[in-house]
Design an enzyme around this catalytic site. Sequence first.
Site, PDB file in Angstrom:
ATOM      1  N   SER A 199       0.869  -1.332  -0.085  1.00  0.00           N
ATOM      2  CA  SER A 199       0.050  -0.063  -0.004  1.00  0.00           C
ATOM      3  C   SER A 199       0.986   1.227  -0.260  1.00  0.00           C
ATOM      4  CB  SER A 199      -0.806  -0.165   1.237  1.00  0.00           C
ATOM      5  OG  SER A 199      -1.960   0.950   1.063  1.00  0.00           O
ATOM      6  N   ASP A 235      -9.836  -3.581  -5.085  1.00  0.00           N
ATOM      7  CA  ASP A 235      -8.991  -2.885  -4.468  1.00  0.00           C
ATOM      8  C   ASP A 235      -8.987  -1.446  -5.276  1.00  0.00           C
ATOM      9  OD1 ASP A 235      -6.927  -1.342  -3.397  1.00  0.00           O
ATOM     10  OD2 ASP A 235      -5.378  -2.845  -3.629  1.00  0.00           O
ATOM     11  N   HIS A 268      -8.075  -4.897  -0.823  1.00  0.00           N
ATOM     12  CA  HIS A 268      -6.832  -4.076  -0.166  1.00  0.00           C
ATOM     13  C   HIS A 268      -6.737  -4.474   1.111  1.00  0.00           C
ATOM     14  CE1 HIS A 268      -4.062  -0.632  -0.570  1.00  0.00           C
ATOM     15  NE2 HIS A 268      -4.313  -0.388   0.617  1.00  0.00           N
TER      16      HIS A 268
END
Length: 352
Positions: free
Chosen positions: A138, A292, A322
Site C-alpha cells: 500500500s 481494490d 486491499h
Amino acid sequence: QGKILEKTGLCSQITFGRYVRQGWKLGVDPKLFIQDLQFNKVPVRVYQPKATSDRRRRGIIFFHGGGWVFGSLDTYEKVCRYISRESESVVVSVQYRLAPEHKYPAAYEDCLNATIHFMKNMEHYGGDPANVIVCGDSAGGNLAAAVSQTLAGRSDLPKLRAQILIYPGLQALDFNLPSYHQNRGVPLLFRERAAFFALQYLNGHALHMQEVLEGSHIPPDMRLKYRKWVSPDNIPEKFKVRGVKPLRPTDFIAEVYETVKRFCEPNLCPLLAEDAIVHQLPESFILTCEYDVLRDDGLLYKKRLEDNGVRVTWYHLEDGFHGVISLYDYCGFSFPAGKRGLDSIVNFLKSL
C-alpha cells in the site's frame, strides 16, 4: 467510529485509527533473532534466521502500509516474521515518520536513509550487499517504488536486486480510474480514503479532497502530458467488464493545484517517473487485488516497467481486497487470499 469520536471532541479519527491498528507485542520466535535498532536515526526492527547458512542471506527492507498515517513495527510483526522464516532472509522493518505530523517527504526520506544504511552494513547481519530487495504494501509499496527509483542511478551503491510492490498506491492524478469506481466502497480502502490519505501525507490535512476526487486539481496540459502513463486506455479490457462509467474531470481550479502540485513529483507519485529512470529499475514483483481501488495503479506501473524492458512477475488475487496481506494470522485467522499472496512473495524471493 473515529469520525464520531472526532466530532464529539474526544480524539481525532487518526488517533483512534492508530489505536485500533497498533498491533500486539509477540513473544520470542524460536526460529528468529529479533532486535530493535536505529538505522541513520530511523527506528527499525531486524529479523534474522537462527539457522546457519552456507552463504550470505538476501536482505529485505520492508515498508509498512497504512496510508502514510497508520502502521507500526508491531502492526506488521507477523508478516515480517513469516517472510523472514519462510524465505530464510534478513528482514528489516522500518518505522518511518507518519503524517499528518510529518508531511512529505519525511516518510520517503526515512525509508531511503534506512535502506542506504542497510545496504552499506549488510555484512553485519550476514547479508549479501548484492542481494537487497525493497518491499512494501500500500503506502509502503509507494515508498518502496520511490526508493527504488532514487537508487537506480546511484553508482556508489550496489544495484538493488529487486522491488516487491504489494497493491501499491503510485499516483494521485486520477481517482477516477476503473478500479476506483468499481471498488469505491470496498473495505479496507474506500475511494475517498485513498484521496484523504494522499492529502494527509502531502499537506498534513485533507482540504480540497472533493476537488481532488473530481480531478479539478490537475491542469489540462499536465493531464494530457501524463495521459500516456495514467489512463484507462492502458488497462486491459478484462478489468473494465464490471460496468465502469468513469467521471469526466471537472473544470481545473488553479488555487487547488497550487496546494497539491507536488503530486507531480515522482518521489510522491512514482508512476510519473521518466522512462530514463524506469528502465534502470530492478526486477520487480507486483501484487494486485481485484477488489481494490489501487488495483489499476499496480496494473499501470506493470505496463510501464514492461514497456521499459524491466522483468516483472505479476500476481493477481482474483478474490483479494486491499489490505488482505496485513491481515495474515490476524486474531488467530487468515484470509486464504492473503496467505496465497504472502506465499507468492516468498516464492518470488526464493527464485532470486
